[in-house]
Design an enzyme around this catalytic site. Structure first.
Site, PDB file in Angstrom:
ATOM      1  CG  HIS A 394      40.866 -43.569  78.845  1.00 10.43           C
ATOM      2  ND1 HIS A 394      40.371 -42.615  77.990  1.00 10.43           N
ATOM      3  CD2 HIS A 394      42.205 -43.412  78.851  1.00 10.43           C
ATOM      4  CE1 HIS A 394      41.373 -41.910  77.518  1.00 10.43           C
ATOM      5  NE2 HIS A 394      42.503 -42.366  78.028  1.00 10.43           N
ATOM      6  NE  ARG A 501      44.980 -57.298  68.331  1.00  6.62           N
ATOM      7  CZ  ARG A 501      44.961 -58.346  69.143  1.00  6.62           C
ATOM      8  NH1 ARG A 501      45.295 -58.191  70.416  1.00  6.62           N
ATOM      9  NH2 ARG A 501      44.627 -59.538  68.696  1.00  6.62           N
ATOM     10  NE  ARG A 537      47.323 -55.058  63.672  1.00  2.70           N
ATOM     11  CZ  ARG A 537      46.236 -55.702  64.121  1.00  2.70           C
ATOM     12  NH1 ARG A 537      45.981 -56.925  63.692  1.00  2.70           N
ATOM     13  NH2 ARG A 537      45.430 -55.144  64.988  1.00  2.70           N
ATOM     14  CD  GLU A 636      44.626 -59.271  58.556  1.00  5.30           C
ATOM     15  OE1 GLU A 636      44.005 -59.550  59.591  1.00  5.30           O
ATOM     16  OE2 GLU A 636      45.286 -58.223  58.432  1.00  5.30           O
ATOM     17  CG  ASN A 659      41.588 -63.258  66.072  1.00  2.00           C
ATOM     18  OD1 ASN A 659      41.749 -64.431  66.370  1.00  2.00           O
ATOM     19  ND2 ASN A 659      41.814 -62.272  66.913  1.00  2.00           N
ATOM     20  CG  ASP A 660      40.261 -59.927  60.553  1.00  2.00           C
ATOM     21  OD1 ASP A 660      39.152 -60.067  61.114  1.00  2.00           O
ATOM     22  OD2 ASP A 660      40.855 -58.849  60.521  1.00  2.00           O
ATOM     23  NE  ARG A 670      37.453 -61.487  65.674  1.00  2.00           N
ATOM     24  CZ  ARG A 670      37.981 -60.678  64.784  1.00  2.00           C
ATOM     25  NH1 ARG A 670      37.908 -60.999  63.498  1.00  2.00           N
ATOM     26  NH2 ARG A 670      38.584 -59.563  65.137  1.00  2.00           N
ATOM     27  CB  CYS A 707      49.001 -63.067  65.502  1.00  2.00           C
ATOM     28  SG  CYS A 707      50.721 -62.663  65.212  1.00  2.00           S
TER      29      CYS A 707
END
Length: 777
Positions: A394, A501, A537, A636, A659-660, A670, A707
């Site tokens: 949070h 996301r 997504r 990915e 990223n993936d 990573r 992305c």
């Protein structure tokens, strides 16, 4: 009508519930006051709350406005029994006209329900588990609008929070009674452990600390410690005083912190959402809990000190929370810690310390809480560092909205830094330096000055289109997660959302969010970007994104295990709920749906089946959805690259998740510092694959968006632009920088560079060539 309805509820109802907590003496009184409030606001004859008694396995009527009072505590239903039991069993909203005619209805003579002609039931949840039902009934037949149901679902969430907290506090109090005399020994052990940690910190003293960047940027300045442990240590001197005076001071502190909590709740509701603000119900309930207050009074009478008393009580509660087996419940110790810290701040006369420094400084926390950020005056805040915390907490969600560099998880800094020590916070490199050398300070001063000038220069690019020097258009969209990212994206000139996301919403909810809860969230984002597209997504949990209320089996390699779309397709009920919510929201904007971790054609076909099921279900319910919504596959998994041409005939667009994709292609996690050098976005194979995907997309007439963090770096962006990619989704703060960089790039040159780097055999050669080319601009 809808706007009027929202005005009557909204933040006002959240504030009213908070007031009810403060004016109630126990859970039953709170619930009784809530049903009266909701019935009045809704204009209905009946509002009732049923709670599940787990020991008996039955739903019990706990509060009602409208039904006969003698039915409270008497009426009970098994799961699935009657309409109310059916809501609990199905864990879904149920609305019915003429309920007394429904064969599933269960009639109780003592309630006199036969006079009511409409029924609306909304389940209450504790994480994934249904714990009760909120029921609305009316004498005249009434169709509840989606707006009304959506708002009542928010109220149900608040009621759930209250019930959970009341039971949790009761559980802690029971533990304390059972623990008895063992508390002193535990405190000795805690202190011994703390001392050992301090010695270890001294032995491993260092000056640079790695963490996780929450918001980018580079700043330097004096350290200002905002340590919650400051108030919890024995260093806070407090001698015994007159007991009556200390009891009075206790009441003053309670009144101050209650008022402060109401203010924090309202501010968070306005900044983020009513759901996020609901966490402060926990604080209010602690501040009204009889057992908590009685223990504090007992300690004051024993030691003659309000400060020493609250410190002992809070420690005992924290210890009780931390002994709980459930990790989600253990984390709730942060709530009691936050309450104790704020009470002690007031009692010590150091309340201003928790608000803001008097001079421009970098704030340093051991652990940061939502209340810290909600009340923070940003005037003199240059940056924020916290030893604990991750990017999905949070506090992290709120920290992003501050607009200053932030790093969490910088372990060890508190053991080295002191107030007014000189700090360098380099969120771009995810590093914190404490009292660095003069040479390093000089280097960073130049970097910071350049960065400051650059920020000023980049402000003019926020509202400009992303064009190359010769007028070729690129589309720069934003990656977003929590709702606070929306305003950051808009402030930085994002042309829509390229990667929404959605798992962030799941990670900060106490259980799987309902369809209406998700619908509100997605609709809000779609309406905020009404002139652009929003790519949503579907939830990508598993791997390093764990939900406390959803069990994932232990796996030796979770990143290649049961995660993302694999979980969605194995739990179609959860998946269907999300798809329905997205389709409902798609009526309010240009929404696209993106499926993550697609491994083959069957994955996409299975997703299409779920979409058709969702569409059919919504139409049967009379909910209008667009005739078509674009769908995409995230590229990915390396195997999908070889299926790209076939896949293009199943979807409307590709999203390249660098990223993936990079970590799977190069077998390099990573997040593993030991092998970070192997995770290289400029690896020749990576660039060749990106070119291959781009070519297939163009040939087959489907869109393609890249992305990931790769496109936020000008050097790497240049290579991607040269490879033919024209649509990107990146962290919003980097958008102005990329726009400014692109304005100096000639497309013809970039395309030549793209062809050249595809022939190179090493990452270093590619990097050197790109740097030389850019330097010659």
């Amino acid at each position: 009508m809808a706007n009027s309805f929202k005005k009557r509820f909204g933040v006002a109802t959240l504030e009213d519930i908070s007031t009810l907590i403060l004016n109630s003496h126990d859970l039953d009184e709170t619930l009784d006051n809530i049903v009266k409030l909701v019935a009045k606001r809704m204009g209905t004859e009946v509002c009732s709350i049923y709670l599940l008694d787990e020991s008996e396995g039955v739903l019990l009527l706990r509060a009602t406005k409208g039904l006969a009072k003698k039915a409270v505590g008497m009426v009970h239903l098994k799961k699935g029994e009657g309409l109310t039991g059916l809501v609990l069993e199905k864990r879904q909203v149920l609305t019915i006209q003429e309920p007394y005619k429904d064969p599933r209805n269960r009639y109780f003579e003592e309630t006199r329900e036969e006079q009511y002609h409409s029924f609306l039931g909304i389940p209450l949840f504790d994480r994934k588990k249904a714990i009760g039902v909120l029921v609305i009934q009316t004498r005249s037949p009434r169709e509840f609008t989606p707006e009304e149901i959506s708002t009542l679902s928010t109220i149900a969430f608040q009621v759930s929070f209250i019930v959970i907290n009341a039971r949790l506090l009761d559980s802690v109090n029971q533990q304390e009674k059972q623990a008895g005399g063992n508390s002193f020994q535990r405190r000795k052990e805690d202190r011994r452990s703390s001392s050992a940690s301090e010695i270890d910190a001294l032995l491993t003293h260092k000056k640079a600390f790695a963490g996780t960047a929450i918001y980018p940027g580079v700043v330097s300045g004096p350290c200002y410690i905002m340590d919650d442990a400051y108030f919890m240590t024995e260093a806070l001197e407090d001698k015994p005083r007159d007991v009556d005076e200390e009891l009075q001071r206790m009441e003053e502190a309670l009144e101050h912190v209650r008022t402060q909590t109401l203010f924090l709740e309202k501010r968070v509701a306005e900044r983020l959402s009513q759901q996020d603000a609901g966490i402060f119900h926990t604080h209010l309930m602690i501040l009204e809990d009889r057992a908590f207050l009685d223990k504090w009074r007992e300690e004051i009478r024993a030691c003659g000190s309000a400060i020493s008393g609250i410190r002992k009580v809070v420690r005992s509660y924290i210890s009780a929370f931390e002994r709980m087996e459930d990790p989600y419940l253990r984390e709730r110790a942060a709530d009691i810690k936050d309450i104790g810290r704020r009470l002690l701040a007031y009692l010590s006369g150091d309340n201003e310390r928790s608000l803001s420094p008097k001079e421009p400084s970098i704030l340093l926390y051991n652990e940061i809480h939502p209340s810290d950020l909600a009340i923070l005056d940003l005037k003199n805040v240059r940056g924020v560092i916290a030893e604990a915390g991750g990017e999905t907490s949070h506090a992290a969600i709120m920290a992003k909205s501050l607009g200053v560099p932030v790093i969490f998880g910088a372990k060890g800094v508190m053991g080295v830094a002191a107030n007014n020590d000189f700090l360098i916070l380099d969120a771009d490199s995810e590093c914190v330096h404490v009292n660095p050398s003069g040479k390093l300070i000089s280097q960073y001063k130049r970097l910071e000055e350049n960065s400051s000038r650059e920020i000023t220069r980049l402000e003019e690019w926020r509202d400009r289109p992303a064009l190359s020097r010769d007028g070729v258009k690129a589309t720069l969209r934003a990656n977003i997660g929590p709702v606070s990212d929306v305003d950051i994206a808009l402030r930085n000139g994002a042309e829509g959302v390229g990667l929404f996301r959605t798992e962030f919403h799941y990670m900060v909810s106490p259980g799987f969010p309902s369809r209406d809860d998700q619908f509100r969230y997605y609709r809000y984002v779609a309406e905020k970007f009404s002139d652009s597209s929003v790519t949503i997504r579907t939830f990508d949990i598993g791997g390093d994104k764990i939900l406390p209320y959803f069990h994932c089996p232990e796996e030796k390699n979770p990143f290649m295990g049961w995660r993302s779309l694999r979980i969605s397709l194995d739990h179609r009920d959860i998946f269907l709920t999300q798809i329905e919510a997205i389709l409902m929201a798609s009526a309010y904007g240009r929404i696209k749906i993106l499926f993550p971790m697609v491994s083959g054609l069957q994955d996409v076909r299975d997703c299409k089946e779920v979409m058709e099921e969702a569409r059919s279900s919504l139409l049967k319910q009379g909910i209008c959805v667009p005739d078509s919504v674009e769908i995409g596959a995230m590229i990915e998994i390396p195997a999908v690259v070889k299926l790209a041409r076939s896949l293009a005939r199943e979807v409307d667009f590709f999203s390249i998740g660098t990223n993936d994709l990079i970590q799977y292609m190069l077998a390099a996690d990573r997040n593993n510092t030991l092998i970070r050098r192997y995770y290289d976005p400029l690896h020749p194979a990576v660039l060749q694959v990106i070119r291959e995907i781009s070519d297939v997309a163009n040939q087959e007439g489907v869109g393609v968006c890249l992305c990931g963090e790769m496109a936020s770096d000008p050097l790497k962006f240049f290579s991607l632009f040269g490879l033919g990619v024209r649509e990107f989704s990146i962290p919003a703060p980097f958008i102005p920088r990329i726009k400014a960089f692109l304005s100096g790039v000639d497309e013809g040159l970039a395309m030549q560079v793209g062809e050249r780097i595809l022939t190179m055999e090493s990452s270093q050669d590619i990097r050197d060539y790109l740097q030389e080319t850019i330097a010659a601009f």
